[in-house]
Design a protein around this motif. Structure first.
Motif, mmCIF file in Angstrom:
data_model
loop_
_atom_site.group_PDB
_atom_site.id
_atom_site.type_symbol
_atom_site.label_atom_id
_atom_site.label_comp_id
_atom_site.label_asym_id
_atom_site.label_seq_id
_atom_site.Cartn_x
_atom_site.Cartn_y
_atom_site.Cartn_z
ATOM 1 N N ILE A 159 -9.790 76.494 63.428
ATOM 2 C CA ILE A 159 -9.203 76.938 62.160
ATOM 3 C C ILE A 159 -10.023 78.084 61.582
ATOM 4 N N SER A 160 -11.341 77.946 61.624
ATOM 5 C CA SER A 160 -12.219 79.001 61.110
ATOM 6 C C SER A 160 -12.028 80.297 61.905
ATOM 7 N N ALA A 161 -12.003 80.184 63.230
ATOM 8 C CA ALA A 161 -11.824 81.370 64.069
ATOM 9 C C ALA A 161 -10.460 82.022 63.824
ATOM 10 N N GLU A 162 -9.431 81.203 63.698
ATOM 11 C CA GLU A 162 -8.086 81.725 63.469
ATOM 12 C C GLU A 162 -8.021 82.488 62.142
ATOM 13 N N SER A 163 -8.602 81.919 61.114
ATOM 14 C CA SER A 163 -8.589 82.545 59.797
ATOM 15 C C SER A 163 -9.380 83.859 59.790
ATOM 16 N N ARG A 164 -10.572 83.846 60.350
ATOM 17 C CA ARG A 164 -11.399 85.053 60.370
ATOM 18 C C ARG A 164 -10.790 86.141 61.245
ATOM 19 N N ALA A 165 -10.214 85.762 62.381
ATOM 20 C CA ALA A 165 -9.579 86.756 63.251
ATOM 21 C C ALA A 165 -8.393 87.411 62.544
ATOM 22 N N ALA A 166 -7.609 86.625 61.819
ATOM 23 C CA ALA A 166 -6.465 87.171 61.086
ATOM 24 C C ALA A 166 -6.938 88.117 59.981
ATOM 25 N N GLN A 167 -7.989 87.743 59.274
ATOM 26 C CA GLN A 167 -8.520 88.587 58.207
ATOM 27 C C GLN A 167 -9.000 89.933 58.741
ATOM 28 N N GLN A 168 -9.511 89.934 59.982
ATOM 29 C CA GLN A 168 -10.069 91.146 60.561
ATOM 30 C C GLN A 168 -9.091 91.869 61.488
ATOM 31 N N ASP A 169 -7.842 91.411 61.510
ATOM 32 C CA ASP A 169 -6.772 92.024 62.296
ATOM 33 C C ASP A 169 -7.045 92.046 63.800
ATOM 34 N N TYR A 170 -7.644 90.984 64.305
ATOM 35 C CA TYR A 170 -7.818 90.823 65.752
ATOM 36 C C TYR A 170 -6.640 89.985 66.245
ATOM 37 N N ASP A 171 -5.522 90.664 66.468
ATOM 38 C CA ASP A 171 -4.268 89.977 66.746
ATOM 39 C C ASP A 171 -4.308 89.109 68.001
ATOM 40 N N ASP A 172 -4.977 89.577 69.061
ATOM 41 C CA ASP A 172 -5.014 88.781 70.287
ATOM 42 C C ASP A 172 -5.805 87.493 70.086
ATOM 43 N N ILE A 173 -6.859 87.547 69.296
ATOM 44 C CA ILE A 173 -7.651 86.342 69.026
ATOM 45 C C ILE A 173 -6.890 85.426 68.067
ATOM 46 N N THR A 174 -6.236 85.999 67.076
ATOM 47 C CA THR A 174 -5.434 85.201 66.145
ATOM 48 C C THR A 174 -4.346 84.448 66.904
#
Length: 117
Positions: free
Chosen positions: A87-102
């Motif tokens: 959940i933490s990784a998903e949220s941070r990736a979305a905030q930073q626009d890392y679409d593949d990680i999100t």
């Protein structure tokens, strides 16, 4: 910074879910469950960079592969995948626009909750 999905870590996470090596903890538990710097160093000393890298869903290709700064978005404690880490990784990736990680974290989250609902 050029951060992209670490496919080996993504595959490792899927494997942990299928083997039920998970902790289905709560969203806000990650600050208590994520490995400390000492635990990271100990794991690195015992297992090396290849094994260490499998616990981080992102890699920064502008950083040397043999530095902790190369690895981003941890999701487990070197024993099992943690729901709160995803959940933490998903949220941070979305905030930073890392679409593949999100997208990858969302897929893992769905797999985890679907198999363990």
């Amino acid at each position: 910074m050029a951060v992209k999905l670490n496919r080996a870590a993504f595959d490792h996470a899927k494997g942990l879910i299928s083997k039920h090596q998970v902790s289905k903890d709560e969203r806000d538990d990650w600050s208590e469950h994520q490995p400390t710097a000492d635990e990271e160093n100990e794991y690195l000393e015992r297992h090396g960079w290849d094994d260490y890298s499998r616990w981080y869903l992102g890699v920064d290709d502008e950083m040397d592969e043999k530095t902790k700064g190369h690895y981003k978005f941890p999701y487990g404690d070197f024993r099992r995948l943690h729901r709160c880490g995803l959940i933490s990784a998903e949220s941070r990736a979305a905030q930073q626009d890392y679409d593949d990680i999100t997208k990858a974290t969302a897929e893992l989250h769905e797999q985890l909750d679907g198999e363990h609902a």
